[in-house]
Write an enzyme that holds these catalytic residues in place. Structure first.
Site, PDB file in Angstrom:
ATOM      1  N   GLN A 106       0.844  -1.203   0.000  1.00 22.25           N
ATOM      2  CA  GLN A 106       0.000   0.000   0.000  1.00 22.25           C
ATOM      3  C   GLN A 106       0.877   1.249   0.000  1.00 22.25           C
ATOM      4  O   GLN A 106       0.365   2.358  -0.027  1.00 22.25           O
ATOM      5  CB  GLN A 106      -0.879   0.031   1.257  1.00 22.25           C
ATOM      6  CG  GLN A 106      -1.929  -1.053   1.336  1.00 22.25           C
ATOM      7  CD  GLN A 106      -2.651  -1.076   2.671  1.00 22.25           C
ATOM      8  OE1 GLN A 106      -2.703  -2.113   3.305  1.00 22.25           O
ATOM      9  NE2 GLN A 106      -3.213   0.037   3.115  1.00 22.25           N
ATOM     10  N   PHE A 146      -6.038  -3.894   3.398  1.00 22.61           N
ATOM     11  CA  PHE A 146      -6.767  -3.678   4.650  1.00 22.61           C
ATOM     12  C   PHE A 146      -5.864  -3.136   5.753  1.00 22.61           C
ATOM     13  O   PHE A 146      -6.130  -3.334   6.935  1.00 22.61           O
ATOM     14  CB  PHE A 146      -7.471  -4.972   5.107  1.00 22.61           C
ATOM     15  CG  PHE A 146      -8.381  -5.556   4.058  1.00 22.61           C
ATOM     16  CD1 PHE A 146      -9.550  -4.888   3.696  1.00 22.61           C
ATOM     17  CD2 PHE A 146      -8.064  -6.733   3.407  1.00 22.61           C
ATOM     18  CE1 PHE A 146     -10.378  -5.402   2.702  1.00 22.61           C
ATOM     19  CE2 PHE A 146      -8.898  -7.249   2.412  1.00 22.61           C
ATOM     20  CZ  PHE A 146     -10.057  -6.586   2.063  1.00 22.61           C
ATOM     21  N   GLU A 200       0.533  -1.696   4.720  1.00 15.49           N
ATOM     22  CA  GLU A 200       0.975  -0.305   4.853  1.00 15.49           C
ATOM     23  C   GLU A 200       2.449  -0.292   5.258  1.00 15.49           C
ATOM     24  O   GLU A 200       3.284   0.246   4.554  1.00 15.49           O
ATOM     25  CB  GLU A 200       0.102   0.421   5.893  1.00 15.49           C
ATOM     26  CG  GLU A 200       0.506   1.887   6.076  1.00 15.49           C
ATOM     27  CD  GLU A 200      -0.428   2.665   6.990  1.00 15.49           C
ATOM     28  OE1 GLU A 200      -1.618   2.317   7.100  1.00 15.49           O
ATOM     29  OE2 GLU A 200       0.038   3.660   7.593  1.00 15.49           O
ATOM     30  N   ARG A 205      -4.951   7.143  17.120  1.00  8.96           N
ATOM     31  CA  ARG A 205      -6.332   7.113  16.630  1.00  8.96           C
ATOM     32  C   ARG A 205      -7.281   6.561  17.707  1.00  8.96           C
ATOM     33  O   ARG A 205      -8.439   6.948  17.774  1.00  8.96           O
ATOM     34  CB  ARG A 205      -6.445   6.328  15.315  1.00  8.96           C
ATOM     35  CG  ARG A 205      -7.736   6.623  14.568  1.00  8.96           C
ATOM     36  CD  ARG A 205      -7.763   6.030  13.171  1.00  8.96           C
ATOM     37  NE  ARG A 205      -7.233   6.908  12.149  1.00  8.96           N
ATOM     38  CZ  ARG A 205      -7.895   7.923  11.573  1.00  8.96           C
ATOM     39  NH1 ARG A 205      -9.134   8.182  11.916  1.00  8.96           N
ATOM     40  NH2 ARG A 205      -7.321   8.659  10.654  1.00  8.96           N
ATOM     41  N   ARG A 262      -7.877  -1.679   8.894  1.00  8.78           N
ATOM     42  CA  ARG A 262      -9.148  -0.968   8.673  1.00  8.78           C
ATOM     43  C   ARG A 262      -9.787  -0.494   9.989  1.00  8.78           C
ATOM     44  O   ARG A 262     -10.292  -1.310  10.762  1.00  8.78           O
ATOM     45  CB  ARG A 262     -10.100  -1.904   7.934  1.00  8.78           C
ATOM     46  CG  ARG A 262     -11.080  -1.207   7.011  1.00  8.78           C
ATOM     47  CD  ARG A 262     -11.818  -2.247   6.213  1.00  8.78           C
ATOM     48  NE  ARG A 262     -12.515  -1.645   5.081  1.00  8.78           N
ATOM     49  CZ  ARG A 262     -13.131  -2.343   4.141  1.00  8.78           C
ATOM     50  NH1 ARG A 262     -13.148  -3.651   4.189  1.00  8.78           N
ATOM     51  NH2 ARG A 262     -13.746  -1.733   3.146  1.00  8.78           N
ATOM     52  N   PHE A 268      -7.983   1.205  12.312  1.00  8.25           N
ATOM     53  CA  PHE A 268      -6.717   1.745  12.833  1.00  8.25           C
ATOM     54  C   PHE A 268      -6.815   2.235  14.284  1.00  8.25           C
ATOM     55  O   PHE A 268      -6.517   3.388  14.581  1.00  8.25           O
ATOM     56  CB  PHE A 268      -6.304   2.897  11.897  1.00  8.25           C
ATOM     57  CG  PHE A 268      -4.834   3.195  11.831  1.00  8.25           C
ATOM     58  CD1 PHE A 268      -3.977   2.424  11.067  1.00  8.25           C
ATOM     59  CD2 PHE A 268      -4.290   4.280  12.517  1.00  8.25           C
ATOM     60  CE1 PHE A 268      -2.622   2.721  10.984  1.00  8.25           C
ATOM     61  CE2 PHE A 268      -2.935   4.587  12.450  1.00  8.25           C
ATOM     62  CZ  PHE A 268      -2.102   3.805  11.682  1.00  8.25           C
ATOM     63  N   THR A 321      -3.861  10.941  11.004  1.00  7.79           N
ATOM     64  CA  THR A 321      -3.723  11.741  12.226  1.00  7.79           C
ATOM     65  C   THR A 321      -2.384  12.483  12.228  1.00  7.79           C
ATOM     66  O   THR A 321      -2.251  13.507  12.880  1.00  7.79           O
ATOM     67  CB  THR A 321      -3.839  10.848  13.473  1.00  7.79           C
ATOM     68  OG1 THR A 321      -2.885   9.796  13.381  1.00  7.79           O
ATOM     69  CG2 THR A 321      -5.233  10.241  13.559  1.00  7.79           C
ATOM     70  N   ALA A 328      -5.813   5.318   5.724  1.00  6.42           N
ATOM     71  CA  ALA A 328      -6.634   6.298   6.434  1.00  6.42           C
ATOM     72  C   ALA A 328      -7.844   6.731   5.594  1.00  6.42           C
ATOM     73  O   ALA A 328      -8.362   7.837   5.782  1.00  6.42           O
ATOM     74  CB  ALA A 328      -5.792   7.507   6.863  1.00  6.42           C
ATOM     75  N   GLU A 339     -12.814   2.893   5.484  1.00  2.00           N
ATOM     76  CA  GLU A 339     -12.783   2.300   6.818  1.00  2.00           C
ATOM     77  C   GLU A 339     -14.068   2.461   7.638  1.00  2.00           C
ATOM     78  O   GLU A 339     -14.460   1.527   8.343  1.00  2.00           O
ATOM     79  CB  GLU A 339     -11.624   2.898   7.627  1.00  2.00           C
ATOM     80  CG  GLU A 339     -10.260   2.573   7.096  1.00  2.00           C
ATOM     81  CD  GLU A 339      -9.210   3.417   7.787  1.00  2.00           C
ATOM     82  OE1 GLU A 339      -9.067   4.602   7.438  1.00  2.00           O
ATOM     83  OE2 GLU A 339      -8.541   2.888   8.694  1.00  2.00           O
TER      84      GLU A 339
END
Ligand code: MTE
Ligand code: HPA
Ligand code: MOS
Length: 757
Positions: free
Chosen positions: A191, A222, A226, A304, A336, A338, A434, A503, A707
């Protein structure tokens, strides 16, 4: 518009890493993972493996020319374990052989001498031993300490929530080969092209411009790709670089399950204070995040959790703390939601317990305390265009909740062993990374001289349909046929330094950049048309549906001719645009700011039936009113909502991750780790868009959708709990998500305590 990938998906023609035809001499890698969760690596003996014909090398920490380090936020993660192992499955070495089967055979011949040390497996244990990933953080609003004595009711409790495996259909993998002059190319299932590029750069000790990372699409991420696509890209690159042969590394499902991190399990303490009218005055929550053996993105996930600590509710006094605890599990990672699902779950658990204690319906407490326009979040941002109440009331009415309640009560009166339960779940999810600096997107648009258009953005297509949305906004901005476009692979040489596709911001950030690029091109083309048509003011020209208008009348100038003339005039037909979300900011020192571009709202109504003899349950219906803004592609968005909902239901019900006392996953494959299938899916799913104001920071008013709907799954947990209470009114409420059939059965007969031990 249909998803542009649907045709090639259905025909099996879509290309993933493992579909790329391999070059001559390609080697295949299989990774050796640590057999124990914590220990000292005394000796590794590869000699027997290397004797096998067709085995070219076994690479490990000692072969790394650069740094043996792939940590992103914190530098605490080795690519290959050097002196110590920190979790079962931690990579120690990779066998490189002419076939994967051969590599696997050779791997079995490697001898390792490890001195086992005691592993820490739970967040609470790690907390007690002060093993942290990073300093703990607290968000505060009002004055909780002063408020408790003003509360008529105070409810305290604990909650536990398990992790979740991503189960992307395409497992992790990469294919790497040398280009010329010491450059290297990596096809990665990631990702985040930049993270793989950076990881390879560090491990090989060569600059980023020598490294090209390409992603055509991925078979789901998902969040699991990342940060965690990086090691496999780095290993493939390391082998290609040191052996000068192409290498493909595709993890088997079991290796992927064992070696990669998952959603973070959390443990919570909570305390909720209400006044006589059931208004929430005060909330205190302490979260213990099980981060696993290295930081990965855990500090961001923890952040988060703090941001979503009060869920979809107005809480005037709150104190929310989170500890990121270091354990001997694979490093847990983005998934998903997070960190938000965990925060929302514990808040709902607190409301549920309050409702049970006070003998009122949870719905009463929920509705009374929903966020309203102008309410302040603990992190200072003000709720603007707040649709929490609108979604709730609309769902209540549209789905005839009063009638449903009566039907369920009648059913429960008539049936002794089967009980039905109902829940409503309100959602409020903040859109933006964030970390403010990540909120930027890019797009590179070329108009070719035949009038066709080639687009590359920083976004990765992972099934969420983002390329279709990019194409739609480009076609709309240029006002030409969608047939003229190709969205190309995501590639670091075409788009540098992209933020990860995460995100839920991929479409907003890269779509807005695409609109900017197309607007710049359109302005240029209009200038050329103005000259050709001998006009004076660019506003006299309009391009609409491939027709060029002058002062409102159709002209003979065609799109192709206009493009040709632009090139003839030596005016660039290419544009690279950069978009950065305006307005947002956050100050970590005070934990205050305006971190989110906007919030997404919704309400889910869930009804279930529990078979109280067996502890099994069925989900009768999930009906949702969801705030899509003004969707640019409702088919894709409803697909996202339904998919996320199913993944959320799995999280709360049947998806259970268990490790044994030595930290080894007991369920490590799809035969034992059960995800929702078509039989488990709710009998009735309905997702209705809310009529809402389009938000200026959303892509053409179409709100981010990737998400948020996952969290509707939380409703299924509480609907099951409500049904269980019908059967056993003294049901203990300090339960543990996921609420598997087994736990449901034990809890119904008050045996749950045994399970916790
Ligand atoms: N949908 C599919 N089909 N596959 C995925 O892997 N990932 C989800 C969501 N929807 C995912 C998905 C996650 S975790 C995120 S953050 C968003 O898609 C990312 O894409 P977007 O920003 O374009 O919405
Ligand atoms: N959400 C998802 N992924 C992320 C975030 C976030 O806020 N920050 C860094 N990666
Ligand atoms: Mo999604 S967890 O932000 O990749």
């Amino acid at each position: 518009m249909k998803n542009i990938d649907s045709r090639s998906h259905v025909r099996g023609e879509s290309i993933y890493v493992n579909d790329i035809p391999v070059r001559e001499d390609t080697l295949f890698g299989v990774v050796l993972g640590s057999p124990c969760a914590h220990g000292k690596l005394h000796k590794i003996d590869f000699s027997e493996a290397l004797k096998m014909a067709g085995v070219e090398a076994v690479i490990s920490a000692k072969d790394i020319p650069g740094e043996n380090q792939i940590g992103s936020i914190i530098q605490d993660e080795e690519l290959f374990a050097d002196k110590e192992v920190h979790y079962v499955g931690m990579p120690i070495a990779m066998v490189c052989a002419k076939t994967e089967a051969l590599a696997r055979k050779a791997l079995a011949k490697i001898k390792i001498d490890i001195e086992e040390l005691r592993p820490i497996l739970t967040a609470r244990e790690a907390h007690a031993e002060k093993k942290f990933i990073c300093p703990s953080r607290t968000f505060r609003i009002g004055d909780t300490d002063a408020m408790w004595e003003k509360c008529a009711h105070i409810i305290e409790g604990q909650a536990e929530m398990g992790g979740q495996e991503h189960i992307y259909l395409e497992t992790q993998g990469a294919y790497a080969y040398m280009l010329e002059a010491g450059a290297i190319k990596i096809h990665s299932s990631t990702q985040a092209t930049k993270y793989v590029q950076k990881g390879v750069s560090r491990v090989l000790g060569i600059p980023m411009h020598k490294i090209e990372v390409d992603v055509n699409r991925i078979g789901g991420g998902f969040g699991g790709k990342e940060d965690q696509a990086t090691p496999w890209g780095a290993m493939a690159a390391l082998a290609a670089y040191t052996l000068r042969k192409p290498l493909k590394l595709i993890l088997s499902r079991i290796d992927d399950f064992t070696m990669t991190g998952k959603r973070h399990p959390y443990s919570f303490d909570f305390k909720l204070g209400l006044n006589r009218d059931l208004q929430i005055l005060c909330y205190q929550m302490e979260a213990f995040q099980n981060a696993g053996a290295a930081a990965d993105v855990s500090p961001a996930v923890m952040e988060r959790t703090l941001f979503h600590g009060t869920g979809s509710y107005h809480v005037p006094n709150a104190k929310i703390t989170c500890h990121s605890c270091k354990t001997n599990l694979p490093p847990n990672t983005a998934m998903r939601g997070f960190g938000a699902p965990q925060a929302m779950f514990v808040f709902e658990a607190a409301i549920m317990k309050a409702a049970a204690t006070l003998n009122v319906a949870p719905l009463e407490i929920q509705r009374k305390n929903l966020l309203r326009e102008g309410d302040r979040f603990p992190y200072e941002q003000i709720a603007k265009n707040c649709n929490a109440g609108k979604c709730w009331d609309s769902a209540y009415e549209k789905f005839a909740v009063e009638k449903l309640k009566k039907e369920i009560a009648a059913f429960n009166k008539k049936n002794i062993h089967c009980k039905k339960g109902l829940s409503l779940f309100p959602l409020c999810f903040g859109i933006s990374f964030t970390k403010t600096s990540l909120n930027q997107g890019r797009s590179l648009v070329h108009i070719n001289t035949d009038g066709s258009v080639s687009i590359t953005t920083g976004v990765v297509e992972m099934g969420q349909g983002v390329n279709t949305k990019i194409l739609q906004v480009a076609a709309k901005t240029l006002s030409i046929s969608p047939q003229r476009f190709t969205i190309h692979s995501t590639n670091t040489t075409r788009i540098a330094n992209p933020s990860p596709t995460a995100a839920s911001t991929g479409a907003d950030l890269n779509g807005k950049a695409t609109i900017m690029a197309c607007e710049a091109l359109r302005a240029r083309l209009k200038g050329v048309a103005l000259q050709e048509l001998k006009g004076r003011d660019p506003d006299e020209i309009e391009i609409k549906d491939e027709i060029i208008f002058h002062n409102g009348s159709k002209t003979d100038l065609t799109w192709e001719r206009l493009v040709f003339l632009t090139d003839e005039a030596r005016i660039s037909l290419s544009e690279h645009a950069h978009y950065a979300t305006p307005v947002i900011h956050f100050d970590k020192a005070s934990e205050k700011g305006h971190p989110f571009a906007y919030h997404v709202y919704g309400t889910a109504v869930t009804a279930v039936t529990v078979d109280c003899l067996r502890g099994t349950y069925e989900i009768d219906l999930v009906k949702v009113v969801h705030d899509f803004g003004s969707s640019i592609n409702l088919d894709i968005d409803i697909g996202q909502a339904e998919g996320a909902l199913m993944q959320g239901i799995g999280l709360m019900t049947i998806e259970e991750l268990l490790v044994d006392q030595k930290g080894k996953h007991i369920y490590d494959r799809l035969a034992s780790y059960k995800i929702p299938d078509i039989y488990f899916a709710p009998k009735n799913v309905e997702v209705v868009p809310l009529d809402s104001e389009p938000d200026a920071l959303a892509l053409l008013g179409s709100k981010a959708v990737g998400e948020p709907p996952l969290m509707y799954g939380i409703g299924s947990y509480f609907a099951i709990l409500m049904a269980m209470r019908e059967f056993n009114p003294t049901l203990k409420l300090d339960l543990w998500a996921p609420l598997t059939h087994q736990k449901c059965l034990l809890a119904l007969y008050d045996k749950y305590g045994d399970l916790l031990k």
